[in-house]
Design an enzyme around this catalytic site. Structure first.
Site, PDB file in Angstrom:
ATOM      1  CG  ASN A   9      -0.320   0.010   2.503  1.00  0.00           C
ATOM      2  OD1 ASN A   9       0.739  -0.588   2.674  1.00  0.00           O
ATOM      3  ND2 ASN A   9      -0.903   0.695   3.458  1.00  0.00           N
TER       4      ASN A   9
ATOM      5  CD  GLU B  90       5.639  -0.029  11.774  1.00  0.00           C
ATOM      6  OE1 GLU B  90       5.322   0.287  10.611  1.00  0.00           O
ATOM      7  OE2 GLU B  90       6.509   0.559  12.420  1.00  0.00           O
TER       8      GLU B  90
ATOM      9  CD  GLU C 240      10.313  -0.514  13.190  1.00  0.00           C
ATOM     10  OE1 GLU C 240      11.118   0.065  12.437  1.00  0.00           O
ATOM     11  OE2 GLU C 240       9.821  -1.628  12.933  1.00  0.00           O
TER      12      GLU C 240
HETATM   13  P1  NDP Z   1       0.474  -9.371   3.907  1.00  0.00           P
HETATM   14  O1  NDP Z   1       0.651  -9.740   5.323  1.00  0.00           O
HETATM   15  O2  NDP Z   1      -0.298 -10.275   3.023  1.00  0.00           O
HETATM   16  O3  NDP Z   1       1.877  -9.182   3.183  1.00  0.00           O
HETATM   17  C1  NDP Z   1       2.866  -8.297   3.662  1.00  0.00           C
HETATM   18  C2  NDP Z   1       4.234  -8.790   3.207  1.00  0.00           C
HETATM   19  O4  NDP Z   1       4.512 -10.041   3.817  1.00  0.00           O
HETATM   20  C3  NDP Z   1       4.334  -9.021   1.712  1.00  0.00           C
HETATM   21  O5  NDP Z   1       5.623  -8.657   1.275  1.00  0.00           O
HETATM   22  C4  NDP Z   1       4.119 -10.517   1.616  1.00  0.00           C
HETATM   23  O6  NDP Z   1       4.627 -11.112   0.454  1.00  0.00           O
HETATM   24  C5  NDP Z   1       4.892 -10.974   2.823  1.00  0.00           C
HETATM   25  N1  NDP Z   1       4.556 -12.331   3.252  1.00  0.00           N
HETATM   26  C6  NDP Z   1       3.416 -13.023   3.034  1.00  0.00           C
HETATM   27  N2  NDP Z   1       3.496 -14.235   3.622  1.00  0.00           N
HETATM   28  C7  NDP Z   1       4.713 -14.324   4.214  1.00  0.00           C
HETATM   29  C8  NDP Z   1       5.382 -15.304   4.982  1.00  0.00           C
HETATM   30  N3  NDP Z   1       4.798 -16.469   5.267  1.00  0.00           N
HETATM   31  N4  NDP Z   1       6.619 -15.040   5.440  1.00  0.00           N
HETATM   32  C9  NDP Z   1       7.208 -13.871   5.190  1.00  0.00           C
HETATM   33  N5  NDP Z   1       6.632 -12.890   4.460  1.00  0.00           N
HETATM   34  C10 NDP Z   1       5.397 -13.098   3.981  1.00  0.00           C
HETATM   35  O7  NDP Z   1      -0.164  -7.929   3.921  1.00  0.00           O
HETATM   36  P2  NDP Z   1      -0.619  -7.050   2.676  1.00  0.00           P
HETATM   37  O8  NDP Z   1       0.483  -6.979   1.677  1.00  0.00           O
HETATM   38  O9  NDP Z   1      -1.949  -7.532   2.227  1.00  0.00           O
HETATM   39  O10 NDP Z   1      -0.700  -5.609   3.332  1.00  0.00           O
HETATM   40  C11 NDP Z   1      -1.865  -5.131   3.903  1.00  0.00           C
HETATM   41  C12 NDP Z   1      -1.791  -5.212   5.409  1.00  0.00           C
HETATM   42  O11 NDP Z   1      -0.705  -4.428   5.875  1.00  0.00           O
HETATM   43  C13 NDP Z   1      -3.029  -4.640   6.060  1.00  0.00           C
HETATM   44  O12 NDP Z   1      -3.445  -5.459   7.116  1.00  0.00           O
HETATM   45  C14 NDP Z   1      -2.543  -3.305   6.593  1.00  0.00           C
HETATM   46  O13 NDP Z   1      -3.287  -2.828   7.670  1.00  0.00           O
HETATM   47  C15 NDP Z   1      -1.134  -3.617   6.960  1.00  0.00           C
HETATM   48  N6  NDP Z   1      -0.360  -2.379   7.072  1.00  0.00           N
HETATM   49  C16 NDP Z   1       0.029  -1.944   8.321  1.00  0.00           C
HETATM   50  C17 NDP Z   1       0.712  -0.765   8.473  1.00  0.00           C
HETATM   51  C18 NDP Z   1       1.167  -0.306   9.825  1.00  0.00           C
HETATM   52  O14 NDP Z   1       2.096   0.476   9.874  1.00  0.00           O
HETATM   53  N7  NDP Z   1       0.566  -0.741  10.922  1.00  0.00           N
HETATM   54  C19 NDP Z   1       1.031   0.091   7.325  1.00  0.00           C
HETATM   55  C20 NDP Z   1       0.596  -0.453   6.085  1.00  0.00           C
HETATM   56  C21 NDP Z   1      -0.087  -1.661   5.979  1.00  0.00           C
HETATM   57  P3  NDP Z   1       3.798 -11.102  -0.926  1.00  0.00           P
HETATM   58  O15 NDP Z   1       2.538 -10.391  -0.715  1.00  0.00           O
HETATM   59  O16 NDP Z   1       4.722 -10.412  -1.816  1.00  0.00           O
HETATM   60  O17 NDP Z   1       3.604 -12.526  -1.288  1.00  0.00           O
END
Ligand code: NDP
Length: 516
Positions: free
Chosen positions: A182, A280, A490
């Site tokens: 995002n 986060e 952080e």
């Molecule tokens: P995901 O948890 O699906 O993915 C985040 C990252 O983790 C991606 O790079 C993904 O890879 C990777 N990932 C997925 N599975 C694994 C695993 N088993 N081991 C290691 N890495 C893995 O989240 P989204 O991408 O859908 O992001 C949206 C979420 O992020 C929402 O819940 C949002 O609220 C949160 N968010 C929180 C923020 C905060 O600061 N609190 C800020 C921004 C977003 P890939 O997708 O490439 O396969």
């Protein structure tokens, strides 16, 4: 809503189905290397069992943008080994030199801000004007801020019975940084900057839906003089390359921004080596509107929650309004929504662009459908913007929703808000509803009463509270979430706290050899 303009193609000259198999993709006119960046070299994936690339699409029109190297166990290990091997020299680099290099990377980001903004918009569909004016300057600021903060870290000395206690901030080792789609480069730099400043080396894995600016950033860091292996970027799916990264025994820190289920998997994998994690995660934050609030301001704050097509973890998606001002507030809100323009995020006049991916839109729509089936009413929106194609979801406000319902409890991560009311004068009920989810990332409050602002803020379970404002934050402040919204904070010295192993060296006044 203003009528939408048609969306022109993102890659007009590209073939819609088969981008050329090359290590460089041209996206929005900018060449981007599609391979990993490991140990100061570009590497393609070499897997005998799985396809060596995956296709990255633009959310703007679904066009393929690039064939990206698809990392697996071998690439994860190679990147961690490169980071491990580069660590001793980087950790021993004087802080002033590390800070100088981070400023040089920031210079490079500023010099290429237009390219970065254009590529990021093509890749994640957020507004080009936001990337130009807000996000890319913030990426450079992240780097500069933590470079300067490093030099200002307090190295405290205490004295106990004549003994000196000296506190030092020792870098922990290779850090794995995993980021979502995002806000790709903003969130990556928010982690890279303090990790590198502190003297750690880094392996970054960007989200598979938005891999491109991380690759440009690796070029920029290299050109700025960052030594080989200090920053590594591996591309690919979380399940294939993310999992081996977070389970690697040579990793000493994991910073993750993403969803709660992924955080649970990472926590389980990292437990084998007791690696500290910073999480986060998601949110379902409230916006409380009291009757004494400036209702025009409150409506502005509510409409802001549609920014980035609602794909902001901090978004205050649950509007809670004091009963007597519900209709007045709603009038101001709807008045603003009708003026929003949805369309091509590259257009200066667009307010809301697409959501990231058809699969994600399907998920967003599923939440809305189920809420409507359960009796919710869509005061505005409630479905896809069919004039624009499948990825554009109408800014939506749902009323008649129950506190325990899915739409109020679960993070939708799209342009979907709910509206509930609380009885006049019942501050306790307002706070109960506000705190009544398993999340605790942020809370926003609109009130004209300073004492109420203090009282209510103190009762929120949230990492960040905004009073009559939204999204403003100093990098020195702690950032993170409570409950399911995260672990740790952080920002400022809290970032160094996470990326460092703090050490106390106690020196006795006696035992010294006499010289001369
Ligand atoms: P995901 O948890 O699906 O993915 C985040 C990252 O983790 C991606 O790079 C993904 O890879 C990777 N990932 C997925 N599975 C694994 C695993 N088993 N081991 C290691 N890495 C893995 O989240 P989204 O991408 O859908 O992001 C949206 C979420 O992020 C929402 O819940 C949002 O609220 C949160 N968010 C929180 C923020 C905060 O600061 N609190 C800020 C921004 C977003 P890939 O997708 O490439 O396969």
């Amino acid at each position: 809503m203003a009528p939408p303009a048609p969306v022109p193609p993102v890659n007009p000259s590209g073939s819609p189905h088969s981008p050329p198999p090359s290590h460089t993709a041209t996206v929005a006119g900018v060449p981007v290397d599609t391979r990993h960046w490991i140990g100061g070299e570009r590497l393609a994936s070499a897997s005998a069992t799985a396809p060596a690339t995956f296709t990255d699409h633009s959310p703007i029109d679904g066009a393929p943008l690039a064939e990206i190297a698809r990392g697996g166990v071998a690439e994860a290990r190679a990147a961690v080994v490169a980071a491990r091997d580069a660590f001793p020299a980087w950790a021993a680099t004087p802080p002033a030199e590390r800070a100088r290099l981070l400023h040089a990377v920031a210079d490079g980001v500023e010099a290429r801000a237009e390219d970065l903004a254009a590529v990021e918009t093509a890749d994640n569909g957020a507004l080009l004007r936001s990337h130009r004016r807000g996000v890319m300057p913030r990426v450079a600021h992240n780097l500069r801020y933590f470079a300067d903060r490093l030099l200002a870290l307090a190295h405290d000395d205490f004295e106990t019975r004549g003994h000196t206690n000296h506190v030092s901030w020792d870098p922990a080792g290779p850090a794995v940084l995993i980021t979502p789609w995002n806000a790709p480069l903003m969130l990556a730099s928010w982690k890279i900057a303090p990790a590198l400043a502190a003297g750690n080396t880094v392996v970054l894995k960007p989200a598979e839906w938005t891999p491109l600016t991380a690759s440009l950033f690796a070029d920029i860091a290299h050109e700025a003089g960052l030594p080989a292996g200090v920053l590594n970027v591996v591309q690919g799916y979380g399940a294939e390359v993310g999992e081996p990264l977070v389970a690697d025994p040579d990793v000493r820190r994991i910073s993750f921004t993403g969803s709660v289920p992924t955080a649970r998997r990472i926590a389980a994998a990292s437990a084998a080596h007791l690696v500290p994690c910073s999480f986060e995660l998601g949110g379902k934050s409230p916006l409380l509107v009291f009757a004494d609030a400036d209702l025009e301001l409150a409506a502005d704050l509510a409409v802001e929650q549609f920014d980035n097509a609602g794909q902001i973890c901090l978004a205050a998606t649950r509007i809670l309004v004091e009963e007597s001002v519900r209709d007045a507030f709603l009038g101001h809100f709807l008045d603003r929504v009708t003026k929003l323009t949805q369309g091509d995020p590259r257009d200066e006049t667009t307010d809301i662009g697409p959501n990231i991916h058809p699969r994600h839109v399907e998920r967003v729509d599923g939440f809305v459908r189920r809420a409507l089936d359960a009796g919710a009413k869509a005061v505005t929106g409630g479905g896809r913007n069919t004039a624009l194609g499948g990825n554009y979801y109408l800014p939506t406000l749902l009323t008649d929703v129950a506190q325990h319902s899915e739409i109020v409890q679960e993070e939708v991560f799209g342009p979907v808000l709910t509206l509930q009311t609380f009885p006049d004068g019942d501050e306790d009920e307002a706070v109960r509803l506000a705190n009544g989810t398993r999340f605790g990332l942020a809370a926003t409050l609109a009130t004209g009463d300073r004492e109420r602002a203090g009282r209510v803020s103190a009762r929120f379970v949230a990492g960040t509270v905004w009073v009559n404002c939204f999204f403003v934050r100093d990098l020195s402040a702690p950032f993170g979430g409570s409950r399911d919204s995260g672990i740790g904070r952080e920002g400022g010295d809290w970032s160094f706290d996470f990326y460092c192993d703090l050490k106390n060296t106690v020196t006795a006044p006696k035992g010294w050899a006499r010289h001369g």
